[in-house]
Write a protein that holds these residues in place. Structure first.
Motif, short mmCIF file in Angstrom:
data_model
loop_
_atom_site.label_atom_id
_atom_site.label_comp_id
_atom_site.label_asym_id
_atom_site.label_seq_id
_atom_site.Cartn_x
_atom_site.Cartn_y
_atom_site.Cartn_z
N LEU A 102 -17.71 3.69 1.11
CA LEU A 102 -16.65 4.36 1.07
C LEU A 102 -15.68 3.81 2.32
N GLU A 103 -14.37 3.90 1.53
CA GLU A 103 -13.43 3.44 2.35
C GLU A 103 -12.28 4.35 2.88
N GLN A 104 -12.20 4.56 4.10
CA GLN A 104 -11.15 5.50 4.60
C GLN A 104 -9.89 5.01 4.62
N ILE A 105 -8.80 5.49 4.09
CA ILE A 105 -7.49 5.02 4.11
C ILE A 105 -6.57 6.27 4.76
N SER A 106 -5.59 5.57 5.64
CA SER A 106 -4.93 6.66 6.17
C SER A 106 -3.31 6.40 5.92
N THR A 107 -3.07 5.22 5.16
CA THR A 107 -1.56 5.14 4.95
C THR A 107 -1.36 5.24 3.19
N ILE A 108 -0.36 5.84 3.10
CA ILE A 108 -0.01 5.72 1.54
C ILE A 108 0.22 4.54 0.96
N ALA A 109 0.79 3.48 1.82
CA ALA A 109 1.01 2.22 1.26
C ALA A 109 -0.35 1.55 0.93
N GLU A 110 -1.47 1.57 1.81
CA GLU A 110 -2.64 1.19 1.64
C GLU A 110 -3.37 1.87 0.26
N MET A 111 -3.22 3.00 0.44
CA MET A 111 -3.85 4.01 -1.11
C MET A 111 -3.18 3.09 -2.38
N ARG A 112 -1.90 3.09 -2.23
CA ARG A 112 -1.12 2.38 -3.33
C ARG A 112 -1.83 1.26 -3.77
N VAL A 113 -1.92 0.27 -2.71
CA VAL A 113 -2.77 -1.13 -3.15
C VAL A 113 -3.98 -0.74 -3.98
N HIS A 114 -5.03 0.08 -3.32
CA HIS A 114 -6.30 0.10 -4.07
C HIS A 114 -5.81 0.74 -5.44
N ILE A 115 -4.96 1.60 -5.39
CA ILE A 115 -4.68 2.29 -6.78
C ILE A 115 -4.33 1.33 -7.77
N LYS A 116 -3.36 0.47 -7.40
CA LYS A 116 -2.69 -0.44 -8.33
C LYS A 116 -4.03 -1.31 -8.74
N GLU A 117 -4.95 -1.64 -7.89
CA GLU A 117 -5.85 -2.56 -8.27
C GLU A 117 -6.84 -1.94 -9.28
N ALA A 118 -7.16 -0.71 -9.04
CA ALA A 118 -7.99 0.08 -9.91
C ALA A 118 -7.39 0.10 -11.27
N ARG A 119 -6.18 0.44 -11.32
CA ARG A 119 -5.52 0.63 -12.59
C ARG A 119 -5.47 -0.83 -13.39
N ARG A 120 -5.22 -1.92 -12.53
CA ARG A 120 -5.13 -3.41 -13.26
C ARG A 120 -6.44 -3.47 -13.89
N GLN A 121 -7.53 -3.19 -13.25
CA GLN A 121 -8.94 -3.35 -13.81
C GLN A 121 -9.31 -2.26 -14.85
#
Lengths: 286, 286
Positions: free
Chosen positions: B5-24
């Motif tokens: 589990l990865e804990q994320i506290s900023t919107i910017a970091e969340m977006r990076v992970h979402i973008k990567e998931a979307r890309r996949q």
């Protein structure tokens, strides 16, 4: 290569194309319009084409942003002509939903932005910017653009949409584009078609007064005096009925005594000529 | 396989992970919570895990949805414990922004839903559902889920969010999940921790009265009578202070004389025990 354009009228079909573009890793640029395209709109489409892989232009005359006594019914429409113009400007998808597609049931959801909507058009068109914020939110959910292009002629709209996008962390970048004018200075607008030749001639006072205001601003004339001089200048036109002339800080749209260096200032006006309401503005800094 | 589990506290970091998931090409399931997790929340996470490739749970105690005299400050928080529980339920990303990350400047944008917010908690907690609609919109813009999982304990919240998603064409499917109860029937809630042993005991009347209401409904007792009988039943508890007991059509939440077959009916209540406000409901049809 011949530029192809696909016209799409349903949300479901739009989503299919967006999904496919996303799957291919393409960036999406959006140009939301109410149609009856002019060079202003086309400049937005060209800017989108230059910066994005896929350009979606929406044409939707949004009833939510018109007041009961405004020109929703008679707003000019010409989809055949728009389609050709959009194609020539590089638009890939022209999204043209009917009102019944966008609002199949009574809309119970409203998006509103405070503060920046208090003055200017927000004051003279109550509910207008709620309608704008709501439809832009909905269009953004459908098209999911990376970039959205808006004309600075609707400067308050740009301020409202930018505020909304920031507040709600919408994953889109708002790109404001310069006002496009006719050769004689009149700001391009779909509503210019309403003007009689006499009104059209008198309406030139708007861009002239803004140019004059800019000069006064650089000369250090007090903002209140600039406003008064502009009102006097426009009032000389027999057919002009001023709705507002304001000099405010941009983009938060609050009154200031005098601009501080680096601060952006907007000189904005709304004036009626006969039945036709025109707006224009100038954003600058000293 | 160990669940990470990865804990994320900023919107910017969340977006990076979402973008990567979307890309996949992965599907994203979201579980928005205010933390202090219980089995109800975990059932949502498990449902998300079953249906989606990536599960994002947000923990954010949203000040916008608390009234001035409500329990925002003392709302229970335990992020260490939550992290372990979330991990065990299959959450991939735990999004835990601070208030200053979500609202770095005064929020000028408000999302509101009319009609379905008029009764029940909408009536007794003015502004509450504006806060909910606004933060859920923002969370959806950040996480961009394909599916979002909500507990039916907050049945009006489900109705409000579903209405908003439909009205604004948000590209997300709302998945309502059943209420999870303690063995003795008390609906799970982060606020149960506030209850004294005496209050906890008396609070069992809530689920008992709902079960009773269901029986009366099937017997054909008039909705108004069901409401009155429930009020009488709950009022027998010395520590109970009723905020509302309502029997309405679901999900549009309007009063009806009698249910027609196939129509969903919600029996909903909010009752205070001491300082603690509990809600519970039952959705059924005859």
């Amino acid at each position: 290569m011949i530029q192809t354009l696909e016209q799409i009228s349903t949300i479901a079909e739009m989503r299919v194309h967006i999904k496919e573009a996303r799957r291919q890793g393409k960036t999406i640029g959006m140009v939301p319009t109410m149609g009856y395209l002019h060079e202003g709109h086309l400049s937005l489409a060209r800017a989108a084409k230059e910066n994005c892989d896929v350009v979606v232009m929406s044409i939707f005359v949004n009833p939510l942003q018109f007041g009961p006594n405004e020109d929703f019914e008679r707003y000019p429409r010409d989809i055949e002509r728009d389609r050709e113009l959009a194609r020539s400007a590089g638009v890939d998808f022209l999204f043209t939903p009917e009102v019944s597609e966008m609002y199949p049931k009574p809309m119970l959801t409203n998006v509103s932005v405070s503060h920046v909507t208090e003055l200017l058009c927000g004051k003279s068109r109550p509910g207008h910017f709620d309608g704008v914020a709501t439809v832009v939110t909905k269009l953004f959910q459908i098209v999911q653009p990376d970039y959205a292009f808006f004309g600075q002629k609707d400067a308050q709209q740009v301020a409202v949409v930018s505020q909304m996008v920031a507040d709600l962390s919408m994953p889109v970048q708002i790109v404001p584009c310069p006002i496009v004018r006719e050769a004689d200075g009149l700001a391009m607008s779909s509503r210019n078609v309403y003007l009689t030749p006499e009104e059209r001639e008198e309406a030139l006072v708007l861009s002239r007064s803004l140019k004059q205001a800019e000069a006064w601003l650089y000369e250090g004339v007090a903002l209140r005096d600039i406003q008064e001089r502009m009102i006097a200048m426009i009032s000389e036109m027999p057919l002009a009925a001023i709705e507002y002339v304001e000099v405010l800080r941009y983009p938060d749209l609050v009154p200031v005594e005098q601009p501080t260096p680096g601060e952006s200032i907007i000189v904005a006006l709304a004036v009626r000529f006969g039945k036709t309401r025109l707006i224009d503005n100038l954003i600058t800094s000293i």
